[in-house]
Design a protein around this motif. Structure first.
Motif, PDB file in Angstrom:
ATOM      1  N   LEU A 110      78.755  53.278  52.521  1.00  0.00           N
ATOM      2  CA  LEU A 110      77.401  52.851  52.178  1.00  0.00           C
ATOM      3  C   LEU A 110      76.778  52.093  53.354  1.00  0.00           C
ATOM      4  O   LEU A 110      75.612  52.324  53.719  1.00  0.00           O
ATOM      5  N   ARG A 111      77.558  51.219  53.965  1.00  0.00           N
ATOM      6  CA  ARG A 111      77.059  50.460  55.128  1.00  0.00           C
ATOM      7  C   ARG A 111      76.675  51.401  56.262  1.00  0.00           C
ATOM      8  O   ARG A 111      75.613  51.252  56.890  1.00  0.00           O
ATOM      9  N   LEU A 112      77.548  52.378  56.544  1.00  0.00           N
ATOM     10  CA  LEU A 112      77.269  53.315  57.637  1.00  0.00           C
ATOM     11  C   LEU A 112      76.067  54.200  57.326  1.00  0.00           C
ATOM     12  O   LEU A 112      75.278  54.532  58.221  1.00  0.00           O
ATOM     13  N   TYR A 113      75.916  54.584  56.056  1.00  0.00           N
ATOM     14  CA  TYR A 113      74.749  55.364  55.644  1.00  0.00           C
ATOM     15  C   TYR A 113      73.472  54.554  55.889  1.00  0.00           C
ATOM     16  O   TYR A 113      72.476  55.071  56.412  1.00  0.00           O
ATOM     17  N   LYS A 114      73.505  53.281  55.519  1.00  0.00           N
ATOM     18  CA  LYS A 114      72.347  52.412  55.695  1.00  0.00           C
ATOM     19  C   LYS A 114      72.019  52.217  57.174  1.00  0.00           C
ATOM     20  O   LYS A 114      70.863  51.997  57.544  1.00  0.00           O
ATOM     21  N   GLN A 115      73.066  52.297  58.020  1.00  0.00           N
ATOM     22  CA  GLN A 115      72.868  52.153  59.465  1.00  0.00           C
ATOM     23  C   GLN A 115      72.451  53.462  60.124  1.00  0.00           C
ATOM     24  O   GLN A 115      72.248  53.520  61.334  1.00  0.00           O
ATOM     25  N   GLY A 116      72.342  54.532  59.327  1.00  0.00           N
ATOM     26  CA  GLY A 116      71.931  55.823  59.856  1.00  0.00           C
ATOM     27  C   GLY A 116      73.046  56.583  60.550  1.00  0.00           C
ATOM     28  O   GLY A 116      72.785  57.524  61.311  1.00  0.00           O
ATOM     29  N   LYS A 117      74.309  56.221  60.264  1.00  0.00           N
ATOM     30  CA  LYS A 117      75.444  56.880  60.924  1.00  0.00           C
ATOM     31  C   LYS A 117      76.093  57.946  60.045  1.00  0.00           C
ATOM     32  O   LYS A 117      77.001  58.645  60.482  1.00  0.00           O
ATOM     33  N   LEU A 118      75.654  58.058  58.810  1.00  0.00           N
ATOM     34  CA  LEU A 118      76.100  59.119  57.903  1.00  0.00           C
ATOM     35  C   LEU A 118      74.872  59.805  57.312  1.00  0.00           C
ATOM     36  O   LEU A 118      73.965  59.134  56.821  1.00  0.00           O
ATOM     37  N   LYS A 119      74.860  61.135  57.357  1.00  0.00           N
ATOM     38  CA  LYS A 119      73.742  61.864  56.764  1.00  0.00           C
ATOM     39  C   LYS A 119      73.924  62.047  55.260  1.00  0.00           C
ATOM     40  O   LYS A 119      72.983  61.925  54.484  1.00  0.00           O
ATOM     41  N   LYS A 120      75.159  62.389  54.857  1.00  0.00           N
ATOM     42  CA  LYS A 120      75.457  62.623  53.445  1.00  0.00           C
ATOM     43  C   LYS A 120      76.784  61.977  53.087  1.00  0.00           C
ATOM     44  O   LYS A 120      77.616  61.687  53.970  1.00  0.00           O
ATOM     45  N   ILE A 121      76.994  61.795  51.789  1.00  0.00           N
ATOM     46  CA  ILE A 121      78.248  61.232  51.280  1.00  0.00           C
ATOM     47  C   ILE A 121      78.811  62.164  50.221  1.00  0.00           C
ATOM     48  O   ILE A 121      78.130  62.500  49.248  1.00  0.00           O
ATOM     49  N   LEU A 122      80.048  62.600  50.424  1.00  0.00           N
ATOM     50  CA  LEU A 122      80.736  63.463  49.456  1.00  0.00           C
ATOM     51  C   LEU A 122      81.813  62.628  48.754  1.00  0.00           C
ATOM     52  O   LEU A 122      82.621  61.979  49.421  1.00  0.00           O
ATOM     53  N   GLU A 156      69.837  63.422  46.857  1.00  0.00           N
ATOM     54  CA  GLU A 156      70.109  64.681  47.548  1.00  0.00           C
ATOM     55  C   GLU A 156      71.146  64.526  48.668  1.00  0.00           C
ATOM     56  O   GLU A 156      71.643  65.513  49.214  1.00  0.00           O
ATOM     57  N   ASP A 157      71.466  63.296  49.000  1.00  0.00           N
ATOM     58  CA  ASP A 157      72.465  63.031  50.040  1.00  0.00           C
ATOM     59  C   ASP A 157      73.857  62.774  49.451  1.00  0.00           C
ATOM     60  O   ASP A 157      74.789  62.460  50.195  1.00  0.00           O
ATOM     61  N   ILE A 158      73.998  62.902  48.131  1.00  0.00           N
ATOM     62  CA  ILE A 158      75.288  62.689  47.478  1.00  0.00           C
ATOM     63  C   ILE A 158      75.836  64.025  46.988  1.00  0.00           C
ATOM     64  O   ILE A 158      75.172  64.762  46.253  1.00  0.00           O
TER      65      ILE A 158
END
Length: 260
Positions: A110-122, A156-158
């Motif tokens: 979640l932290r990395l997603y918020k930092q823009g380092k992950l596009k999607k999370i599976l 849509e990113d999950i």
């Protein structure tokens, strides 16, 4: 069948069942020499597996070291979260979410997603119930997805994978999802507990999915040389020893079977 046998076998081989079996054997035997040896061995086992310092050293040796968020300079297409202990096995309403001891598995992505380092999370994980043996009351995958969405991850990113019951199936079914959806990309970051990451990475490699690992939910701590840590057995360390032995045995079995 492998799933059921593995769960039963691992419980039998853990420190507590072995300790109980030795005590019962000592109480039933009429051989005084054997009784004495069994009781002494039981005390040794209790000291070793209940020793905070020794168990912590075991985790320090086994766990994959932490990755700092600052060291991740590239953007990953998918962050893969393996379920297991993130959500409490407690019944509740649709709106209720009770996090559990490995919640760090979703906090770090979640932290990395918020930092823009992950596009999607599976999120990978299915129902792990075993009739008359184990009940899985909560849908961890759905609850984790619900929580991530509430915390700001776009729906849509999950991505959900809801069939896997163990690490091998996590890899196999996640690989199926990713291959069917090439638009998701091919740069993956795998999130699981630090003591479990070796086996998980091995399984994903066997499934043909190359991932970078990101350790979460650490059991190891900074070394302490206090009397309490060095000499006084405690039940928390006994439980941690169970987790460590369970994982090491699991890794060895998976290696023998060619799963990782």
């Amino acid at each position: 069948m492998f799933y059921l046998l593995s769960k039963v076998l691992f419980y039998v081989l853990m420190p507590l069942p072995i300790t109980i079996a030795m005590v019962v054997w000592a109480l039933l035997t009429k051989n005084p020499v054997l009784k004495q040896r069994l009781l002494k061995s039981t005390l040794v086992i209790i000291f070793l597996f209940g020793n905070d310092f020794l168990v912590n050293e075991g985790f320090l040796l086994w766990e994959v070291p932490a990755t700092t968020p600052e060291s991740i300079v590239e953007k990953y297409d998918v962050g893969i979260i393996l379920t297991g202990g993130m959500i409490s096995n407690k019944e509740g309403t649709e709106a209720q979410i009770f996090t559990d001891k490995t919640a760090d598995r979703f906090i770090q992505p979640l932290r990395l997603y918020k930092q823009g380092k992950l596009k999607k999370i599976l999120i990978s994980g299915g129902n792990t119930s075993i009739k008359l043996f184990r009940s899985d009351a909560s849908d961890e995958t759905l609850k984790t997805a619900q929580l991530l969405e509430e915390l700001g991850v776009k729906k849509e990113d999950i991505i959900l994978e809801r069939k896997a019951r163990n690490t091998r199936e996590n890899a196999i079914y996640t690989a199926e999802v990713l291959r069917k959806n090439p638009t998701f990309g091919n740069k993956y970051l795998l999130f699981t507990s630090a003591f479990h990451l070796k086996r998980a990475l091995g399984c994903f490699e066997k499934a043909g999915i190359h991932c970078q690992g990101f350790s979460t939910a650490f059991h190891s701590r900074a070394r302490t040389f206090t009397i309490n840590s060095l000499l006084v057995p405690n039940e928390a360390s006994y439980y941690d020893a169970y987790l460590l032995i369970h994982e090491v045995l699991g890794y060895m079995v998976y290696k023998v079977l060619g799963y990782c």
